[in-house]
Enzyme design. Structure first.
Site, PDB file in Angstrom:
ATOM      1  NE  ARG A  84      37.431 -76.235  16.247  1.00 50.73           N
ATOM      2  CZ  ARG A  84      37.838 -75.010  16.487  1.00 50.73           C
ATOM      3  NH1 ARG A  84      39.267 -74.962  16.825  1.00 50.73           N
ATOM      4  NH2 ARG A  84      37.272 -73.848  16.411  1.00 50.73           N
ATOM      5  CG  HIS A  88      36.879 -75.308  11.148  1.00 54.92           C
ATOM      6  ND1 HIS A  88      37.217 -74.278  11.639  1.00 54.92           N
ATOM      7  CD2 HIS A  88      36.316 -75.779  12.328  1.00 54.92           C
ATOM      8  CE1 HIS A  88      36.702 -73.952  13.005  1.00 54.92           C
ATOM      9  NE2 HIS A  88      36.222 -75.117  13.237  1.00 54.92           N
ATOM     10  CG  ASN A 116      39.560 -71.197   9.756  1.00 50.69           C
ATOM     11  OD1 ASN A 116      38.512 -71.798  10.160  1.00 50.69           O
ATOM     12  ND2 ASN A 116      39.587 -70.721   8.452  1.00 50.69           N
ATOM     13  CG  HIS A 212      32.210 -80.140  20.911  1.00 52.87           C
ATOM     14  ND1 HIS A 212      31.328 -79.203  20.561  1.00 52.87           N
ATOM     15  CD2 HIS A 212      33.094 -79.800  19.850  1.00 52.87           C
ATOM     16  CE1 HIS A 212      31.539 -78.551  19.691  1.00 52.87           C
ATOM     17  NE2 HIS A 212      32.799 -78.718  19.233  1.00 52.87           N
TER      18      HIS A 212
END
Ligand code: HEM
Ligand SMILES: *[C@@H]1O[C@H](CO)[C@@H](O)[C@H](O)[C@H]1NC(C)=O
Ligand SMILES: CC(=O)N[C@H]1CO[C@H](CO)[C@@H](O)[C@@H]1O
Length: 344
Positions: A84, A88, A116, A212
């Site tokens: 993840r 980001h 975040n 996911h």
């Protein structure tokens, strides 16, 4: 088993104790996992270069892998967290480690921006970077370290190995107002737009939502879907999650909010289970759920729900592409000594 399994501390402790006894077994298991992954290796060509550190840090990839394995057997949840983090980082100013900069009183950074707040794994990045610094001081960028760590995370979670071309430089900017990531509650149309803006097709976006298939989410990111049956969530799942999460709790700080596995069937395996969940109305996040019915994505969801091998291969290709978004090369930026701070 209850559908909501929290990342409780006792679970970690148990895992750690267990770990002492089974470390030998774990190493053997890892070798099997790696052997399987190598057999399915996918190759992606980029402008960066797999041999970039041949002269300055020939063992960079191995150093990262060993450090990641060590951390992973202490706590498997770090692998989803690192995957993840790559997303980001790469979506904001490209893959330049801008996500890692710690905010100071004089200069705030991406890490104060809302999406975040639940990122984890910064301490793992620091440990891996320390291992790199003691092997080859000042050679390997934090952006390259994260790209390698994300690849190792995919492999440790049973995904396909892929080459990571190197040579990314670390950025000199990290601004909260530039964090234009889709919000946790994003609608699919917005998410598709954000991915298209970075060169990803609807198919690639669906494949990346496959991220996911591992890891967890705070209840706060889907609690608003639980209060009333609206037909978009399987009713048994909705009731189970309402029990596990509670229907209030909107003001809980992220650390106090319960968590649930995004893919409760196989929470630590890169597999296509999440697509079956999308098609059965069993996704927790709204945008994953919408992907099953949106005209731009429904066909891809159905295809990957039925094609486990194709998903594993495409996920690694998409991760390699994600790790190459907007990279700094050559003399741009710097090679940070410590990932959480600029050099001076
Ligand atoms: C529009 C795009 C996306 C949205 C809105 C989104 C949203 C979220 C949310 C809300 C969580 C739960 C965070 C928490 O509560 O701790 C999450 C977790 C996660 N996401 Fe995404 N996501 C997106 C795309 C991606 C992509 C492209 C990847 C990488 C391939 C990814 C990988 C993950 C992983 C691995 C986790 C689990 C993290 C952990 O266990 O610590 N996501 N995502
Ligand atoms: C999923 O939800 C839709 C409505 O959004 C409904 O038409 C469909 O029958 C549901 N599918 C399953 C498997 O529950
Ligand atoms: C979801 C979440 O944690 N949001 C927080 C993000 O950061 C801002 C500013 O620090 C907070 O006000 C939010 O509550």
């Amino acid at each position: 088993m209850h559908p909501c399994i929290t990342y409780s501390h006792s679970h970690h402790m148990q895992h750690r104790r267990h770990n002492m006894r089974t470390s030998m077994y774990s190493v053997l298991l890892l070798q099997l996992v790696l052997a399987g992954a190598i057999a399915r290796r996918v190759v992606v060509v980029e402008a960066l270069d797999v041999g970039y550190y041949a002269a300055t840090c020939p063992d960079a990839a191995a150093t990262v892998r060993q450090a990641m394995e060590l951390q992973f057997y202490n706590d498997r949840t770090i692998a989803p967290a690192i995957i993840r983090m790559l997303f980001h980082d790469c979506f904001v100013r490209g893959c330049d480690a801008s996500v890692m900069i710690v905010s100071t009183a004089r200069r705030s950074s991406e890490r104060v921006a809302i999406p975040n707040q639940t990122l984890r794994g910064f301490n793992i990045v620091n440990r891996v970077k320390k291992a790199l610094e003691s092997a080859c001081p000042g050679a390997v960028s934090c952006a390259d370290a994260l790209a390698l760590m994300a690849r190792d995370s995919v492999v440790l979670l049973g995904g396909a190995a892929y080459d990571v071309p190197l040579g990314r430089r670390d950025g000199l900017q990290s601004n909260p107002w530039e964090v234009d990531l889709p919000a946790p509650f994003a609608r699919l149309d917005d998410a598709l737009g954000a991915f298209a803006a970075r060169g990803f097709s609807a198919e690639e976006t669906v494949v990346l939502f496959g991220g996911h298939t591992v890891g967890a989410t705070r209840c706060s990111h889907f609690r608003y879907r639980l209060a009333h049956p609206d037909g978009t969530m399987d009713e048994a799942l909705r009731r189970g999650m309402a029990d596990a999460c509670g229907l209030a709790g909107g003001d809980l700080p992220p650390d106090a909010d319960p968590t649930a596995f995004l893919d409760p069937e196989t929470p630590f395996a890169i597999d296509n289970a999440c697509y079956g969940q999308m098609m059965g109305n069993r996704s927790l996040l709204q945008l994953d759920q919408e992907a099953a019915t949106h005209p731009a994505t429904a066909g891809h969801v159905a295809y990957y729900a039925a094609s486990p091998d194709a998903f594993v291969r495409r996920f690694s290709e998409a991760m390699a592409k994600l790790a190459a978004v907007g990279v700094l090369e050559g003399d741009a930026g710097e090679v940070r000594k410590v990932c959480s701070a600029y050099n001076k």
